[in-house]
Design a protein around this motif. Structure first.
Motif, PDB file in Angstrom:
ATOM      1  N   VAL A  78       0.837  -1.205   0.000  1.00 10.95           N
ATOM      2  CA  VAL A  78       0.000   0.000   0.000  1.00 10.95           C
ATOM      3  C   VAL A  78       0.871   1.254   0.000  1.00 10.95           C
ATOM      4  N   LYS A  79       1.916   1.278   0.816  1.00 12.15           N
ATOM      5  CA  LYS A  79       2.810   2.442   0.888  1.00 12.15           C
ATOM      6  C   LYS A  79       3.519   2.674  -0.442  1.00 12.15           C
ATOM      7  N   ARG A  80       3.950   1.578  -1.085  1.00 15.89           N
ATOM      8  CA  ARG A  80       4.645   1.728  -2.369  1.00 15.89           C
ATOM      9  C   ARG A  80       3.699   2.280  -3.433  1.00 15.89           C
ATOM     10  N   SER A  88      -4.429   8.581  -1.937  1.00 18.41           N
ATOM     11  CA  SER A  88      -4.576   8.416  -0.493  1.00 18.41           C
ATOM     12  C   SER A  88      -4.467   6.954  -0.088  1.00 18.41           C
ATOM     13  N   GLU A  89      -4.175   6.734   1.183  1.00 16.21           N
ATOM     14  CA  GLU A  89      -4.064   5.372   1.695  1.00 16.21           C
ATOM     15  C   GLU A  89      -5.394   4.653   1.615  1.00 16.21           C
ATOM     16  N   GLN A  90      -6.485   5.370   1.856  1.00 12.87           N
ATOM     17  CA  GLN A  90      -7.812   4.761   1.801  1.00 12.87           C
ATOM     18  C   GLN A  90      -8.125   4.288   0.379  1.00 12.87           C
ATOM     19  N   TRP A  91      -7.775   5.104  -0.617  1.00 11.06           N
ATOM     20  CA  TRP A  91      -8.050   4.767  -2.015  1.00 11.06           C
ATOM     21  C   TRP A  91      -7.272   3.525  -2.417  1.00 11.06           C
ATOM     22  N   VAL A  92      -5.996   3.480  -2.078  1.00  9.43           N
ATOM     23  CA  VAL A  92      -5.142   2.359  -2.459  1.00  9.43           C
ATOM     24  C   VAL A  92      -5.551   1.085  -1.728  1.00  9.43           C
ATOM     25  N   ALA A  93      -5.746   1.191  -0.402  1.00 13.35           N
ATOM     26  CA  ALA A  93      -6.066   0.015   0.406  1.00 13.35           C
ATOM     27  C   ALA A  93      -7.364  -0.647  -0.051  1.00 13.35           C
ATOM     28  N   ILE A 105      -2.993  -5.335  -7.636  1.00 12.42           N
ATOM     29  CA  ILE A 105      -4.015  -4.319  -7.868  1.00 12.42           C
ATOM     30  C   ILE A 105      -4.552  -4.508  -9.281  1.00 12.42           C
ATOM     31  N   PRO A 106      -5.878  -4.414  -9.488  1.00  3.87           N
ATOM     32  CA  PRO A 106      -6.458  -4.660 -10.816  1.00  3.87           C
ATOM     33  C   PRO A 106      -6.030  -3.608 -11.834  1.00  3.87           C
ATOM     34  N   TRP A 107      -5.825  -4.033 -13.073  1.00  6.98           N
ATOM     35  CA  TRP A 107      -5.441  -3.133 -14.149  1.00  6.98           C
ATOM     36  C   TRP A 107      -6.535  -2.114 -14.438  1.00  6.98           C
ATOM     37  N   GLU A 108      -7.798  -2.502 -14.334  1.00 13.55           N
ATOM     38  CA  GLU A 108      -8.885  -1.584 -14.682  1.00 13.55           C
ATOM     39  C   GLU A 108      -8.865  -0.333 -13.806  1.00 13.55           C
ATOM     40  N   ASN A 109      -8.453  -0.480 -12.545  1.00 14.61           N
ATOM     41  CA  ASN A 109      -8.369   0.689 -11.667  1.00 14.61           C
ATOM     42  C   ASN A 109      -7.177   1.576 -12.024  1.00 14.61           C
ATOM     43  N   LEU A 110      -6.081   0.958 -12.434  1.00 14.95           N
ATOM     44  CA  LEU A 110      -4.921   1.738 -12.880  1.00 14.95           C
ATOM     45  C   LEU A 110      -5.247   2.459 -14.187  1.00 14.95           C
TER      46      LEU A 110
END
Length: 233
Positions: A78-80, A88-93, A105-110
């Protein structure tokens, strides 16, 4: 954006235009010599090298004497991702998933982030991260693995990724040959371009080779090839 992508990450975007010839790839894999980590064609041994891959990718910012090795104490996934995306941490987590023994992490979100991020440099960084996760180190289908994020996070320190690409290529070829099947977890596009570069016929030397912005990967990709050749041929 194209210039920013090239300046920071070399020619990795050209890999998106490489069509993987599965018949050629399967035929090549049969000639892989696991004992000596090379392709053996009759009396000829052939293997990709750090220098060849570096030239193909044109890794301008990376230092050949600083190779990637995973540190003992590293930030969490998450930090990376927060460091790479500046989200934000909430968005990534909320997006991190568990797949097998690792996180991703899914490609569609990236993809959505590439299209909507307000910072152009971060859009380029996320696009490059996606290329590394989906094309260069395709461990989890349509997902970017945490190991890729760790390697990517250290690019700012001038660490070259080429030895890691080669190591994964050799390891995966040997693993697939050992069991007689399996999915190749490595950059198939780059390996095929390297293979074609050794059989690339040129009648006359091109003056473009002497230009500082000459891209061998881009030129090889534009060469038309037959795609109707069977694995037996």
């Amino acid at each position: 954006m194209k210039q920013l992508l090239y300046c920071n990450y070399g020619d990795i975007h050209c890999l998106l235009d490489v069509k993987v010839d599965r018949y050629l790839f399967r035929a090549m894999a049969q000639f892989w010599n696991s004992t000596y980590s090379c392709f053996t064609f009759g009396n000829v041994d052939l293997a990709p090298t750090v220098e060849e891959y570096t030239v193909l990718l044109r890794c301008l910012r990376f230092q050949v004497d600083k190779i990637y090795s995973r540190a003992v104490n590293t930030p969490t996934f998450v930090k990376r991702l927060m460091n790479i995306t500046r989200m934000s941490e909430q968005w990534v987590a909320a997006l991190v998933q568990q797949k097998g023994s690792g996180k991703c992490i899914p490609w569609e979100n990236l993809r959505e982030l590439i299209l909507t991020h307000p910072n152009m440099k971060k859009r380029v960084d996320v696009l490059a991260l996606s290329v590394y996760g989906l094309v260069i180190f395709p461990k989890a289908l349509r997902h970017v693995d945490e190991a890729v994020a760790d390697l990517f996070d250290r690019f700012g320190k001038g660490v070259t990724h080429v030895p890691a690409i080669l190591a994964e290529t050799f390891r995966s070829l040997s693993a697939c040959q050992r069991v007689g099947e399996g999915r190749f977890i490595g950059c198939a596009q780059l390996l095929l371009v390297w293979f074609h570069s050794h059989f690339w016929r040129v009648e006359n030397a091109s003056y473009c080779h002497f230009f500082g912005d000459y891209s061998p990967l881009k030129e090889i990709v534009t060469i038309s090839r037959r795609d109707d050749i069977t694995e037996e041929k």
